[in-house]
Design an enzyme around this catalytic site. Sequence first.
Site, PDB file in Angstrom:
ATOM      1  N   ARG A 143       4.819  12.990  -3.931  1.00  0.00           N
ATOM      2  CA  ARG A 143       6.190  13.268  -3.518  1.00  0.00           C
ATOM      3  C   ARG A 143       6.833  14.297  -4.455  1.00  0.00           C
ATOM      4  O   ARG A 143       7.758  14.986  -4.085  1.00  0.00           O
ATOM      5  CB  ARG A 143       6.996  11.963  -3.478  1.00  0.00           C
ATOM      6  CG  ARG A 143       6.781  11.248  -2.163  1.00  0.00           C
ATOM      7  CD  ARG A 143       7.471   9.903  -2.159  1.00  0.00           C
ATOM      8  NE  ARG A 143       6.944   9.067  -3.247  1.00  0.00           N
ATOM      9  CZ  ARG A 143       7.177   7.759  -3.366  1.00  0.00           C
ATOM     10  NH1 ARG A 143       7.932   7.143  -2.474  1.00  0.00           N
ATOM     11  NH2 ARG A 143       6.670   7.066  -4.345  1.00  0.00           N
ATOM     12  N   TYR A 184       3.312  14.062   1.311  1.00  0.00           N
ATOM     13  CA  TYR A 184       2.087  13.517   1.910  1.00  0.00           C
ATOM     14  C   TYR A 184       1.829  14.146   3.277  1.00  0.00           C
ATOM     15  O   TYR A 184       0.682  14.339   3.680  1.00  0.00           O
ATOM     16  CB  TYR A 184       2.197  11.992   2.030  1.00  0.00           C
ATOM     17  CG  TYR A 184       2.406  11.302   0.697  1.00  0.00           C
ATOM     18  CD1 TYR A 184       1.779  11.766  -0.467  1.00  0.00           C
ATOM     19  CD2 TYR A 184       3.226  10.180   0.603  1.00  0.00           C
ATOM     20  CE1 TYR A 184       1.966  11.134  -1.684  1.00  0.00           C
ATOM     21  CE2 TYR A 184       3.419   9.533  -0.619  1.00  0.00           C
ATOM     22  CZ  TYR A 184       2.793  10.018  -1.754  1.00  0.00           C
ATOM     23  OH  TYR A 184       2.979   9.391  -2.954  1.00  0.00           O
ATOM     24  N   HIS A 242       0.296   1.225   1.290  1.00  0.00           N
ATOM     25  CA  HIS A 242      -1.016   1.571   1.858  1.00  0.00           C
ATOM     26  C   HIS A 242      -0.960   1.684   3.377  1.00  0.00           C
ATOM     27  O   HIS A 242      -1.552   2.594   3.965  1.00  0.00           O
ATOM     28  CB  HIS A 242      -2.068   0.513   1.470  1.00  0.00           C
ATOM     29  CG  HIS A 242      -2.441   0.568   0.017  1.00  0.00           C
ATOM     30  ND1 HIS A 242      -3.275  -0.341  -0.574  1.00  0.00           N
ATOM     31  CD2 HIS A 242      -2.086   1.451  -0.968  1.00  0.00           C
ATOM     32  CE1 HIS A 242      -3.427  -0.042  -1.857  1.00  0.00           C
ATOM     33  NE2 HIS A 242      -2.714   1.029  -2.111  1.00  0.00           N
ATOM     34  N   LYS A 256      -7.122  -0.963  -3.213  1.00  0.00           N
ATOM     35  CA  LYS A 256      -6.857  -2.372  -2.981  1.00  0.00           C
ATOM     36  C   LYS A 256      -5.481  -2.696  -3.560  1.00  0.00           C
ATOM     37  O   LYS A 256      -4.999  -1.917  -4.370  1.00  0.00           O
ATOM     38  CB  LYS A 256      -7.942  -3.267  -3.577  1.00  0.00           C
ATOM     39  CG  LYS A 256      -8.438  -3.007  -4.988  1.00  0.00           C
ATOM     40  CD  LYS A 256      -7.604  -3.014  -6.202  1.00  0.00           C
ATOM     41  CE  LYS A 256      -6.563  -4.008  -6.457  1.00  0.00           C
ATOM     42  NZ  LYS A 256      -5.691  -3.732  -7.618  1.00  0.00           N
ATOM     43  N   ASP A 283      -2.142  -7.738  -6.706  1.00  0.00           N
ATOM     44  CA  ASP A 283      -2.551  -6.702  -7.660  1.00  0.00           C
ATOM     45  C   ASP A 283      -3.705  -7.146  -8.543  1.00  0.00           C
ATOM     46  O   ASP A 283      -4.630  -6.389  -8.814  1.00  0.00           O
ATOM     47  CB  ASP A 283      -1.350  -6.293  -8.519  1.00  0.00           C
ATOM     48  CG  ASP A 283      -1.481  -4.864  -9.003  1.00  0.00           C
ATOM     49  OD1 ASP A 283      -2.094  -4.669 -10.071  1.00  0.00           O
ATOM     50  OD2 ASP A 283      -1.013  -3.952  -8.306  1.00  0.00           O
TER      51      ASP A 283
END
Lengths: 322, 322
Positions: free
Chosen positions: A34, A55, A76, A94, A173
Site C-alpha cells: 500500500r 495491490y 488473506h 497461513k 497466528d
Amino acid sequence: MNFAILSAGYIAGVMADTVSRMREELVLYAVGARDKSRAQAMAEKYGAQKSYGSYEELVSDANVDMVYVASPHSHHYEHAKLCLNHGKHVLCEKAFTSNLAQARELVALAKEKNLFLGEAVWTRFMPFVSKVKELMDQRAIGDIHALQCGFGQELTHVERMTNPALAGGALLDLGIYPLTFASLFFGTEVAEITGDAVLTDQGVDAGNSFILKYRDGKIASLLSCMTVWMPNTGILFGEKGYIIAHDFWNCQRLTVCVRGENPYDIECPFEISGYEYEVRAAIKAIEEGRLCCDEMPWEESLRLMEVMDGLRAKWGVKYPFE
Amino acid sequence: MNFAILSAGYIAGVMADTVSRMREELVLYAVGARDKSRAQAMAEKYGAQKSYGSYEELVSDANVDMVYVASPHSHHYEHAKLCLNHGKHVLCEKAFTSNLAQARELVALAKEKNLFLGEAVWTRFMPFVSKVKELMDQRAIGDIHALQCGFGQELTHVERMTNPALAGGALLDLGIYPLTFASLFFGTEVAEITGDAVLTDQGVDAGNSFILKYRDGKIASLLSCMTVWMPNTGILFGEKGYIIAHDFWNCQRLTVCVRGENPYDIECPFEISGYEYEVRAAIKAIEEGRLCCDEMPWEESLRLMEVMDGLRAKWGVKYPFE
C-alpha cells in the site's frame, strides 16, 4: 515463472530474500504494497523489476504469474480473491483465512478460475517432515501414542495479534503451528477436540491449550500463547522413547532418545531460509497443472480452518467482521 | 520416633534405604508385608528390628509410632484406616486414595483420633520447589502465564496400572505428578478444567491430557501416559523466558532461559533419595502436634482427589469397587 509478493512486511522480506536466491527456478518479478516507497525499497533490495504502490496495480500486471500473499491473515481472503480474480496463481500465508467460510469461497474461486491456490504453511514442506516419517516407519521409538507441542512468543505489543478486527489471538497466528505438527504426524482422523483459552480484554485468546484425540487412540496435547516465550519444541512419544523436533515450526534438528541408548541428533538443514520448499512445491504443482499441493491440499486447509472455527466458538472468540 | 513401612514393594525399598540413612532423626523400626519372607528380607537389608507377615501384626506393635503406607493407591484407604484405628500416625503414598469419598473418610478419622495423616507426594517437599518460588518472586522470567508438564512411562506390563480393581490408569499413578506441579506453582484457584483420555479395553485411561485454567488467567497444559516414555519435564513460561524443571517429579536441576541471555542451571540436589524431605516434614508436624503438613495440607489432598474424580467422571473411568 514470474513471482510477485503482495505486502512488504517482515515475512514478505524473508520471502523476497529467499526467492532472490532461487534464480534458476523462478524470477522475483514484482513487489506490491500500500506504501509505494516500501514496495520500491524491497524491490530494489532484492532485485525485483517492478514495484507497485497498490495491490490492484500489482495484480493488473499481465507478466505476474503467481502471487505470494504475505499480508496478515485477516486480509488473506480479500487479497487472495483479488489475485485469483486477476488470473494469478496464489501462494497464501497461513492461517489460510480468518474462518472456514472465507476459505471455502477461495477454494471455490480457484477451482472456477482453474488457478493454483496453496496455503504457505512452510513447516509442512520442510525436510524434517520426511525424516520424522522415516523414523516412524522404521519404528525407531516403537509405536507412537502421544505428542506434545507448544508455541509461545511474547507478542502482546503487535497489533495483528491483539486486535479482533485483524483476526487477532494466539490460535490463528501461533496455534496453527502446533495444530500443523499434530496433523503432519497423527493425520486427519480426529475423534474429539477439547480445549480452553484465556481471553484478553479485547476478546481474543492470549493463550490456549487444546487436545486432539484421534480415532486410533493417539492423543495430542497442544499449547500456544502470545504472552510468553516457549522453547517451541514438538515431541513425539513412543513406547521405546521419544523424538524431539527442536524449533518445530522451522525445524532443522531432531533428537532421537531411545530408552537405555545414547540420544542422537539428525540434522535437516534448510538450503536457504526454509521458505524455498513451499515455493518449489507450488511451482511443481502449477507446472503439472495441479491446483493445490499434496503437502497441503485444500481439504486440509479447510479442515484446519474448521477446527479453529470450532475452538473459537467454544471459547467465545468472534471477530467483528463475522 | 519409630518408623514402620507397610508393604515391601519397590517404593517401600527406596523408603527403607532412605530412613536407614536418617539414623539421627528417626528409627527404621519395622517392616510389614503380606509375605513374611519379603518383610524379613527388607528388614534385614536395611536394619529394621522387626518384620511382620501381616499388616495387622505390624500395626498391633505398640512401639510403632508412624507408618509409611507404600501399597498401591487402590489399598491406601484400607491400609491407612487400619493404621489410624490402631493409633498410628500415617504417611500415605500418593495418590492419596482412589477417590474423594475415601479421602474424606480418612481425614475425618485422623481428626477423630488426633493423629497425623499426610499424603507423601515427595515432589512437594523437595528443595527445587523453594528455588522455583524464589525465581518467581524475583520475577526472573517476568510474569508467568502458562506451564506445560508431561509424565510418561511405558508401564503397560504393570498390573496396578492396567487393572481397574487396583484403581488402574495413568491419571492416579502418573497424572497426579503434573497436577502437583501445576498446583505447586499456580495454586488452587482453578476456574475451569478440561481434558480428554484414551481408555484401554479394560476401561482405565492409558493416556490423558488435561488443561487447568486459573482465575487469574494462567493456563496449565498437562499430559500423562502409561504407554510411552516422555522426557518428564515441567516448564513454566514467562514473558521474558522460561524455567525448565528437569525430571520435574524428582527434580534436582532447573534451567533458567531468559531471552537474549545465556541459559543457566540451578542445582538442587537431594541429600539422600528425595524421600527424606517428606519424612522430615511429617516428623516435624507430629512433634509440633499438627495433624498434617503445610506442604500438603488435607484440603489440598481432598481438592486433588476431587479434580481426579471429576476428570474420571468425564472420561467414564469408574473402578469396580465404586
